[in-house]
Every structure is written in C-alpha cells, then in structure tokens.
Design a protein around this motif. Structure first.
Motif, mmCIF file in Angstrom:
data_model
loop_
_atom_site.group_PDB
_atom_site.id
_atom_site.type_symbol
_atom_site.label_atom_id
_atom_site.label_comp_id
_atom_site.label_asym_id
_atom_site.label_seq_id
_atom_site.Cartn_x
_atom_site.Cartn_y
_atom_site.Cartn_z
ATOM 1 N N GLN A 161 68.407 53.882 23.524
ATOM 2 C CA GLN A 161 69.267 54.602 22.877
ATOM 3 C C GLN A 161 70.586 54.664 23.644
ATOM 4 O O GLN A 161 71.644 55.002 22.617
ATOM 5 C CB GLN A 161 68.739 56.181 22.775
ATOM 6 N N GLN A 162 70.486 54.678 24.984
ATOM 7 C CA GLN A 162 71.713 54.801 25.783
ATOM 8 C C GLN A 162 72.602 53.290 25.814
ATOM 9 O O GLN A 162 73.672 53.526 26.423
ATOM 10 C CB GLN A 162 71.224 55.285 27.069
ATOM 11 N N ASN A 163 72.134 52.482 25.480
ATOM 12 C CA ASN A 163 72.390 51.042 25.656
ATOM 13 C C ASN A 163 72.760 50.219 24.411
ATOM 14 O O ASN A 163 73.220 49.067 24.498
ATOM 15 C CB ASN A 163 71.657 50.383 26.720
ATOM 16 N N VAL A 164 72.475 50.536 23.167
ATOM 17 C CA VAL A 164 72.899 50.143 22.073
ATOM 18 C C VAL A 164 73.418 50.863 21.032
ATOM 19 O O VAL A 164 73.595 52.183 21.178
ATOM 20 C CB VAL A 164 71.416 49.532 21.279
ATOM 21 N N VAL A 165 74.014 50.575 19.820
ATOM 22 C CA VAL A 165 74.673 51.107 19.071
ATOM 23 C C VAL A 165 74.211 51.789 17.800
ATOM 24 O O VAL A 165 74.749 52.647 17.052
ATOM 25 C CB VAL A 165 75.991 50.125 18.447
ATOM 26 N N ILE A 166 73.047 51.449 17.753
ATOM 27 C CA ILE A 166 72.149 51.917 16.549
ATOM 28 C C ILE A 166 72.129 53.641 16.427
ATOM 29 O O ILE A 166 72.431 53.875 15.325
ATOM 30 C CB ILE A 166 70.538 51.378 16.577
ATOM 31 N N PRO A 167 71.911 54.149 17.646
ATOM 32 C CA PRO A 167 71.975 55.844 17.581
ATOM 33 C C PRO A 167 73.306 56.351 16.930
ATOM 34 O O PRO A 167 73.416 57.711 16.695
ATOM 35 C CB PRO A 167 71.506 56.232 18.902
ATOM 36 N N LEU A 168 74.391 55.371 17.393
ATOM 37 C CA LEU A 168 75.761 55.972 16.981
ATOM 38 C C LEU A 168 76.112 56.022 15.462
ATOM 39 O O LEU A 168 77.019 56.342 15.120
ATOM 40 C CB LEU A 168 76.731 55.075 17.859
ATOM 41 N N LYS A 169 75.099 55.127 14.721
ATOM 42 C CA LYS A 169 75.632 54.906 13.276
ATOM 43 C C LYS A 169 75.029 56.270 12.582
ATOM 44 O O LYS A 169 74.019 56.876 13.006
ATOM 45 C CB LYS A 169 74.771 53.618 13.017
ATOM 46 N N LYS A 170 75.458 56.411 11.346
ATOM 47 C CA LYS A 170 75.032 57.484 10.616
ATOM 48 C C LYS A 170 74.114 57.167 9.502
ATOM 49 O O LYS A 170 74.393 55.726 9.017
ATOM 50 C CB LYS A 170 76.263 58.263 10.069
ATOM 51 N N VAL A 171 73.396 57.959 8.798
ATOM 52 C CA VAL A 171 72.560 57.439 7.357
ATOM 53 C C VAL A 171 73.574 56.987 6.594
ATOM 54 O O VAL A 171 74.533 57.648 6.455
ATOM 55 C CB VAL A 171 72.065 58.707 6.934
ATOM 56 N N GLY A 172 73.209 55.700 5.909
ATOM 57 C CA GLY A 172 74.190 55.305 4.678
ATOM 58 C C GLY A 172 75.088 54.181 5.462
ATOM 59 O O GLY A 172 75.386 53.115 4.641
ATOM 60 N N GLN A 173 75.051 53.854 6.724
ATOM 61 C CA GLN A 173 75.732 52.684 7.230
ATOM 62 C C GLN A 173 75.106 51.696 7.229
ATOM 63 O O GLN A 173 73.724 51.722 7.377
ATOM 64 C CB GLN A 173 76.246 52.937 8.649
ATOM 65 N N LYS A 174 75.566 50.377 7.433
ATOM 66 C CA LYS A 174 74.866 49.042 7.349
ATOM 67 C C LYS A 174 74.520 48.751 8.869
ATOM 68 O O LYS A 174 75.175 49.086 9.865
ATOM 69 C CB LYS A 174 75.860 48.134 6.851
ATOM 70 N N VAL A 175 73.646 47.788 8.942
ATOM 71 C CA VAL A 175 73.240 47.203 10.098
ATOM 72 C C VAL A 175 72.799 45.608 9.820
ATOM 73 O O VAL A 175 72.215 45.525 8.671
ATOM 74 C CB VAL A 175 71.887 47.816 10.911
ATOM 75 N N ASN A 176 73.087 44.749 10.736
ATOM 76 C CA ASN A 176 72.610 43.572 10.544
ATOM 77 C C ASN A 176 71.250 43.165 11.006
ATOM 78 O O ASN A 176 70.709 43.824 12.107
ATOM 79 C CB ASN A 176 73.566 42.470 11.505
ATOM 80 N N LEU A 177 70.626 42.510 10.033
ATOM 81 C CA LEU A 177 69.167 42.141 10.351
ATOM 82 C C LEU A 177 68.893 40.553 10.468
ATOM 83 O O LEU A 177 69.335 39.729 9.793
ATOM 84 C CB LEU A 177 68.248 42.676 9.055
ATOM 85 N N GLU A 178 68.244 40.241 11.373
ATOM 86 C CA GLU A 178 67.793 38.901 11.600
ATOM 87 C C GLU A 178 66.053 39.007 11.809
ATOM 88 O O GLU A 178 65.693 39.446 12.862
ATOM 89 C CB GLU A 178 68.232 38.133 12.857
ATOM 90 N N VAL A 179 65.335 38.473 10.723
ATOM 91 C CA VAL A 179 63.917 38.433 10.910
ATOM 92 C C VAL A 179 63.492 37.339 11.944
ATOM 93 O O VAL A 179 64.174 36.302 12.374
ATOM 94 C CB VAL A 179 63.249 38.229 9.584
ATOM 95 N N ASP A 180 62.093 37.417 12.126
ATOM 96 C CA ASP A 180 61.493 36.405 13.224
ATOM 97 C C ASP A 180 61.441 34.931 12.612
ATOM 98 O O ASP A 180 61.073 34.878 11.393
ATOM 99 C CB ASP A 180 60.238 36.672 13.426
#
Length: 201
Positions: A161-180
């Motif tokens: 949580q302290q080293n990536v941006v995901i916890p800084l994002k809010k509900v409704g915001q987008k994230v990039n996804l790369e599947v295996d």
C-alpha cells in the motif's frame, strides 16, 4: 513511484509526458523501456539533475490505457525493464496493457486493503482465482472472480500500500490491466485448432 510533471500534445502532434523519479534514472539510457502504471513506454529524453524523463505516447496507447486520465501531480508506478539476471519476485509482466478496469471498492481488513475492480468480459475471461494480474503494473494475486458482477478482487498488504499508486485512487477511477500471458496463448491455441490436430493424430 514517480510524479507527472507535464503532459500534453507537442507541436508535431505527438503526445508527450514528463515524469519525475529518482531511483528509476540511476542507469537510464535513451531508448530504454520504463513501465508507467503498467504501460511499457520508451524514454525519449532524461535529465538526471532534474530527476525527470520524457516519453511519447501513441494514439493507440491513449485509447487502450488509463494514462489519458493523468494530470500534473498525479502519482504513477514506475518500473525498469527486467534483466535476465534479475531474481523474479512476481510474474512476467510485458507492459502491454490488455484493457482497463474501474475501481469498485476499497475496504480495509486490519492493515490489509481489499480492492475490487470491474472490467469488460473480454478481459475478465483471462482472470482466474489465485492467478496473476498486473494492476497499473503491480504484480498481484487474484483472490476471487465475480462473473455475475464482471469483477475480481485482490488484497494489498501494508508494505505494498505504501509503495504503489492503487490505494491513492478513488472509486470510479480507471486502472490498467495486463492479464497473465499464458491464458492468452492457451486461448489462441484452442481457437487455431491446435488441440483438434493433436486429437486427430
């Protein structure tokens, strides 16, 4: 993590982004690949004194990723390309974004954070419980898949949580996804008739 300093269209019509980051520039060279929120981008300029570097974004990159939502001051995940001699601590992530997801919920359980993401069926079909997923470039383990909701979830421990941006994002915001990538290869083989050829022999 790094921070967006500038972004926008250049005089030649291309889209450029300038990003500040310290560790990422230790051994950088022009033409190197740096992952920005899970998107593999090419370094076009860098300034070690100013601790920043620039990348260009193609129209397809802007269409397929969440990078178009960034603004000056946005925090981003940064990662250098893997060396063959590097110890692997996650799964192989290419930086080729398969699509985006939308943050649905963030809920704490003790000091861990549950994150739920909604994504289109064409991406969700490759996501399996206990499988790998890269979310904004962060290699994570899928906990559950909710097919009826077109969602999946994962958990972040306190250190992550302290080293990536995901916890800084809010509900409704987008994230990039790369599947295996293994799932994509399997689907390609199945659709090519490869398995029926084996059965016939």
């Amino acid at each position: 993590m790094g921070e967006i300093k500038q972004l926008g269209y250049a005089e030649d019509g291309g889209f450029e982004m300038k990003i500040s980051g310290n560790i990422i520039l230790e051994d950088v060279k022009l033409g190197d690949s740096i992952s920005v929120n899970g998107t593999c981008l090419t370094v076009t300029e860098f300034d070690k004194k100013e601790s920043d570097f620039s990348v260009g974004l193609a129209p397809e990159t802007l269409r397929k990723t969440s990078l178009i939502e960034l603004v000056p001051g946005s925090r981003v995940n940064l990662e250098r390309a893997l060396l063959p001699s590097t110890r692997m601590g996650g799964h192989f992530v290419q930086g080729h974004v398969d699509g985006t997801g939308e943050m649905v919920s963030l809920e704490f359980e003790g000091d861990s954070l549950w994150v739920k993401v909604k994504t289109p069926p064409e991406v969700l079909k490759f996501i399996v419980p206990k499988g790998f997923i890269a979310v904004d470039g962060t290699s994570l383990t899928v906990c559950k898949v909710f097919d009826d909701e077109e969602c999946f979830n994962f958990m972040l421990v306190a250190y992550t949580q302290q080293n990536v941006v995901i916890p800084l994002k809010k509900v409704g915001q987008k994230v990039n996804l790369e599947v295996d990538i293994l799932g994509k290869y399997v689907e390609r083989l199945l659709h090519s008739g490869f398995t029926s050829n084996i059965t016939a022999k």
